[in-house]
Design a protein around this motif. Structure first.
Motif, short mmCIF file in Angstrom:
data_model
loop_
_atom_site.label_atom_id
_atom_site.label_comp_id
_atom_site.label_asym_id
_atom_site.label_seq_id
_atom_site.Cartn_x
_atom_site.Cartn_y
_atom_site.Cartn_z
N PRO A 65 15.38 42.57 3.46
CA PRO A 65 15.40 43.62 2.44
C PRO A 65 14.67 43.24 1.16
O PRO A 65 14.06 44.09 0.51
CB PRO A 65 16.89 43.84 2.16
CG PRO A 65 17.59 42.67 2.74
CD PRO A 65 16.73 42.14 3.85
N VAL A 66 14.71 41.95 0.82
CA VAL A 66 14.06 41.52 -0.42
C VAL A 66 12.54 41.65 -0.28
O VAL A 66 11.86 42.21 -1.14
CB VAL A 66 14.43 40.06 -0.77
CG1 VAL A 66 13.80 39.66 -2.09
CG2 VAL A 66 15.95 39.91 -0.84
N PRO A 72 14.99 53.80 -4.22
CA PRO A 72 14.68 52.79 -5.22
C PRO A 72 15.91 51.98 -5.61
O PRO A 72 15.80 50.82 -5.99
CB PRO A 72 14.14 53.59 -6.40
CG PRO A 72 14.53 55.00 -6.17
CD PRO A 72 14.82 55.17 -4.71
N VAL A 73 17.09 52.59 -5.51
CA VAL A 73 18.31 51.89 -5.91
C VAL A 73 18.54 50.70 -4.98
O VAL A 73 18.81 49.57 -5.42
CB VAL A 73 19.53 52.84 -5.88
CG1 VAL A 73 20.80 52.07 -6.21
CG2 VAL A 73 19.31 53.99 -6.84
N ARG A 74 18.40 50.96 -3.68
CA ARG A 74 18.65 49.89 -2.72
C ARG A 74 17.64 48.75 -2.90
O ARG A 74 17.99 47.59 -2.90
CB ARG A 74 18.58 50.44 -1.30
CG ARG A 74 19.76 50.01 -0.48
CD ARG A 74 19.79 50.62 0.89
NE ARG A 74 18.52 50.55 1.57
CZ ARG A 74 18.23 51.29 2.66
NH1 ARG A 74 19.13 52.13 3.13
NH2 ARG A 74 17.07 51.20 3.24
N ASP A 75 16.39 49.12 -3.08
CA ASP A 75 15.36 48.10 -3.31
C ASP A 75 15.64 47.33 -4.59
O ASP A 75 15.52 46.10 -4.63
CB ASP A 75 13.98 48.76 -3.39
CG ASP A 75 13.45 49.09 -2.01
OD1 ASP A 75 14.13 48.73 -1.02
OD2 ASP A 75 12.38 49.72 -1.92
N GLY A 76 16.01 48.08 -5.62
CA GLY A 76 16.29 47.44 -6.91
C GLY A 76 17.43 46.44 -6.78
O GLY A 76 17.37 45.32 -7.30
N LEU A 77 18.46 46.84 -6.04
CA LEU A 77 19.62 45.95 -5.86
C LEU A 77 19.22 44.69 -5.09
O LEU A 77 19.63 43.58 -5.46
CB LEU A 77 20.72 46.69 -5.07
CG LEU A 77 21.66 47.53 -5.92
CD1 LEU A 77 22.71 48.21 -5.03
CD2 LEU A 77 22.36 46.66 -6.97
N ALA A 78 18.44 44.87 -4.06
CA ALA A 78 18.02 43.71 -3.26
C ALA A 78 17.26 42.73 -4.13
O ALA A 78 17.52 41.51 -4.09
CB ALA A 78 17.16 44.15 -2.08
N ALA A 98 18.73 38.98 -5.31
CA ALA A 98 17.98 37.77 -4.96
C ALA A 98 17.57 37.02 -6.21
O ALA A 98 17.70 35.79 -6.29
CB ALA A 98 16.75 38.13 -4.13
N ALA A 99 17.11 37.77 -7.21
CA ALA A 99 16.67 37.13 -8.44
C ALA A 99 17.82 36.40 -9.11
O ALA A 99 17.69 35.25 -9.55
CB ALA A 99 16.05 38.15 -9.40
N ALA A 100 19.00 37.03 -9.16
CA ALA A 100 20.14 36.39 -9.79
C ALA A 100 20.54 35.13 -9.04
O ALA A 100 20.75 34.07 -9.64
CB ALA A 100 21.32 37.36 -9.85
#
Lengths: 329, 509
Positions: free
Chosen positions: B70-71, B276-282, B286-288
């Protein structure tokens, strides 16, 4: 003079050419990493010895004590080492077995808590293993008490580090056949086992555990170098296992006289007075000026535990098996 | 697969590079085996170590690959400010020396870490990172970035025309474009990570909690360092090769044939952006997960950085030179191998991953010692060995691109009568520039963090930064060591980012 004489001509021409320009004899001392850092004893020892010997003292690093021996075994009789400095008594039996060492021939007044009669290996410092924790926290008085407490400790793996092996010997020397049950009881106190001393000590300082397996002299570092009195060693009433660090002369050395001079220098006042605040261990022969201020605050174990080299070699595999079995449950 | 009727590049550089890899992996193993006295087999403890090693590697690789999907997908289809920087930053954990990464992770997940402080504040029971899950967590931390980058390259390799076609036909992109791509490269990504986790030991030991978390690599370490049992070390290294070969065969069986064909290298335009929400969350998750531990390393190291002793800076310069040499050697070998385009290349690409760094170091030492003082060669050997160790990653990222160049342009190249060098410069390099830059960066950074090889060879004058960091720790200077770790992180990341950036800049658009 260089020791690159066995080089095949084709590969060695360039090296020999550069070597031939150097006229001072070279004494190579194989030692462990922390000995030669700029805070370790290395620089001071090198400067002091070179003043007296008209030679070039070169340290060659090899990981820790065990890696040092492995390095020597890899090189075999062709090694360029003249002195190997930094083995401990858990390794000397294996070192002797290589046949690569010659008697040290030094008679010196040593201040070890035990007698020393090894003809091949000469001690340069020693210390007691201990759990080091924070001042003010509850300190158990022996292994069973530690095992019964909630205290969390970090230890080192005996298969990859000399302190880890020292702890095995400690439990074995103090508790003999009871060792497996001590380990079984200690299992839930052990947060984790690290590959080496550095990782373990780092975890402890970061607050991952209440105590770490180190030395009774570790608090002296914090006290003297950092003016921080917050670290203490736990005194255990069953006694503390000792680590005696030794050096030996390589039998095939091409600088026998220099090597002998170095070993004699090693137990001299100059060398020994450098040890306490650089290697953070006890000097093998107490310097005339005594120990540095701060060392008097350290705990002194009532009983010194130490297996002879042969006992340690014989006990090792059993102790390792017991340790692994108990902690794998 | 196209055959070599139209091969323009000569084969000998690839064969030469292949021989170097075989010599450094199988050759060093043979050198150790030849010196051995054979008197031991595998103990029950060794079998337990093998089971644990395989199990943790399977779980770690599966999680890293699955989480990366997903990322990578989100990163492939979203454009936002700072995206390029983020893609580069996400690569950082993979470049870290183990001990630095572990300390960063512990600052977040450890007993006294941020997570437990938060849990305590909420009145929840503490979380312990030590155990099987800690090992997996660390391995995912290390390898998720790599998996993401490799998968991202898969996404970017789907020609833009395909998306346009799919949009025209109103066909689901997921089923017709993304799934076949994942089927083609997913197993390979899984395998690479599986092999990396298979050979780790410091992570497993530190976070595994004790002897239960014993890996084959630790057994090799013990055999070499404590027992000096070369026979056992060689045997265990052979076991490790066997495990890796088995893994490679299985992954090979599961990977589908790549079905990419030539597009015109246009920027991807997507008509199916999805949620976009799902992509944003992924991306945010990952970034966090990947960046917070790095932030902690920076926070711990920053205060002491100005007080670092001068020796550290010399060590840093030495490390950078080794890293650059290593990267250069690595690209030369990878491109040579890639252009050879033989079935052997895949096998050669696996060898370094399957080898034990310790055995390579020991074997190289045994080979070199009779001729030259090993300390003289410390930096050279370090560069060469690390170039070889990084080779699989570079090969994996450039091989599909080279294959594509060959399929789509070799006819053209032959028609125009390109010589090998012109072919390489005008056609191949621009088309593989992006993965090549990534690979070179990886090679440089991995070499920067190396400890295994240099520790065996280095004399006093060849201290590299990681070695210097360990020596600081050994001298109780934990704060200085934290600063050295930060310096190492900064330098590793910089060399990686520079190569990566150069690669992207020179990529054919």
């Amino acid at each position: 003079m260089t020791k690159a004489t066995y080089l095949p001509a084709a590969a060695g021409l360039a090296l020999c050419a550069t070597g031939a320009l150097a006229e001072t004899p070279v004494l190579q001392v194989y030692t462990y990493d922390s000995f030669t850092t700029e805070w370790g004893p290395g620089p001071a020892v090198e400067a002091a010895f070179e003043e007296t010997c008209a030679c070039d003292l070169q340290f060659v690093n090899a990981g820790d004590g065990a890696a040092l021996l492995a390095r020597l075994q890899l090189e075999g009789p062709r090694t360029e080492a003249d002195i190997v400095l930094g083995l401990d008594t858990n390794l000397t039996a294996a070192a002797r077995e290589t046949g690569l060492f010659a008697p040290h021939g030094v008679t010196a007044d040593l201040d070890l808590p035990i007698g020393w009669e090894d003809p091949d290996f000469l001690p340069f410092d020693w210390g007691y293993f201990a759990f080091v924790g924070n001042a003010g926290a509850a300190a158990p008085a022996n292994m069973p008490e530690l095992a019964a407490s909630d205290a969390k400790i970090v230890i080192q793996d005996p298969r990859s580090s000399t302190p880890g092996l020292g702890l095995l010997m400690w439990v074995k020397a103090a508790y003999g056949d009871e060792a497996p049950s001590i380990w079984a009881d200690l299992a839930d106190n052990i947060v984790t086992v690290t590959p080496g001393w550095s990782e373990a000590y780092g975890l402890f300082l970061d607050g991952e555990a209440d105590a770490v397996l180190s030395y009774t002299t570790s608090p002296a570092y914090h006290l003297i170098a950092e003016e921080d009195a917050s670290k203490v060693a736990w005194a255990f009433d069953e006694g503390h296992y000792m680590q005696v660090e030794v050096a030996g002369k390589v039998a095939g050395t091409d600088q026998p006289a220099l090597a002998d001079a170095f070993l004699a220098f090693m137990v001299s006042d100059t060398f020994q007075s450098v040890i306490p605040t650089t290697n953070w261990m006890y000097p093998a022969a107490t310097p005339e000026a005594g120990l540095p201020e701060g060392f008097e605050t350290l705990i002194t174990p009532e009983k010194s535990l130490l297996m002879t080299a042969d006992e340690a070699a014989a006990a090792r595999d059993t102790a390792l098996d017991e340790w692994r079995t108990a902690l794998s449950q | 697969m196209a055959h070599r009727a139209l091969a323009i590049a000569p084969r000998w550089p690839g064969i030469l590079a292949g021989l170097v890899v075989v010599a450094l992996t199988l050759g060093t193993l043979a050198a150790v085996a030849l010196r051995a006295e054979w008197d031991s087999g595998l103990s029950t403890a060794d079998w337990a170590a093998i089971r644990f090693t395989v199990l943790q590697a399977l779980v770690s690789a599966a999680l890293s690959t699955l989480l990366a999907v997903p990322v990578a997908r989100a990163l492939a289809r979203r454009r936002f400010a700072g995206r390029d920087l983020l893609v580069t930053l996400l690569g950082a954990p993979f470049l870290l020396p183990v001990i630095v990464a572990v300390l960063g992770l512990l600052a977040i997940f450890g007993r006294g870490g941020v997570l437990n402080a938060g849990l305590a504040w909420l009145g929840l029971p503490p979380f312990s990172i030590y155990g099987f899950h800690g090992v997996v967590l660390a391995h995912v931390f290390f390898n998720l970035p790599l998996a993401t980058r490799l998968l991202l390259q898969g996404w970017l390799a789907i020609p833009a025309e395909r998306y346009r076609l799919a949009a025209t036909l109103n066909a689901p992109v997921g089923r017709f474009l993304e799934w076949p791509m994942l089927r083609a490269i997913g197993p390979g990504v899984f395998l690479v990570i599986f092999l990396i986790c298979l050979t780790s030991f410091a992570v497993a030991l530190t976070l595994g909690g004790g002897p239960r978390a014993t890996t084959v690599e630790l057994a090799i370490y013990q055999a070499l360092r404590f027992d000096f049992d070369l026979g056992r070390a060689a045997l265990l290294a052979g076991v490790q090769f066997g495990l890796c070969a088995t893994g490679a065969l299985i992954a090979w069986k599961f990977s589908a044939q790549a079905m990419l064909s030539g597009g015109l290298d246009r920027t991807i335009q997507r008509w199916d952006k999805g949620s976009p929400v799902r992509d944003g969350l992924a991306i945010a998750a990952a970034a966090a997960f990947l960046l917070l531990p790095l932030v902690m390393i920076i926070l711990r190291g920053l205060p002491g950085i100005a007080d670092l002793p001068p020796g550290i800076w010399q060590a840093a310069i030495r490390s950078v030179s080794v890293a650059l040499t290593s990267a250069l050697l690595c690209i030369v070998m990878a491109v040579s191998l890639g252009l050879w385009r033989s079935g052997w290349v895949t096998a050669i690409g696996f060898l370094p991953l399957a080898a034990s760094g310790l055995v390579i170091g020991t074997g190289a030492f045994l080979v070199v010692f009779p001729f030259v003082n090993p300390a003289r060669l410390a930096l050279v050997v370090t560069a060469l060995v690390n170039a070889t160790l990084a080779l699989p990653f570079v090969l994996r990222s450039i091989a599909p691109a080279i294959e594509e160049v060959h399929t789509n342009f070799s006819r053209l190249g032959a028609t125009l009568g390109f010589g090998p060098l012109a072919w390489l410069r005008l056609v191949v390099l621009p088309r593989i520039a992006q993965p090549l830059g990534f690979g070179a960066g990886l090679a440089a950074a991995l070499s920067m963090g190396d400890l295994g090889v240099i520790a065996l060879f280095a004399g006093d004058a060849q201290e590299t930064l990681p070695l210097a960091m360990y020596r600081l720790m050994g001298a109780y200077r934990m704060e200085a060591a934290a600063s050295a770790a930060l310096l190492l992180l900064g330098l590793s990341f910089t060399v990686f980012a520079v190569f990566d950036w150069v690669g992207r800049r020179h990529a054919a658009v």
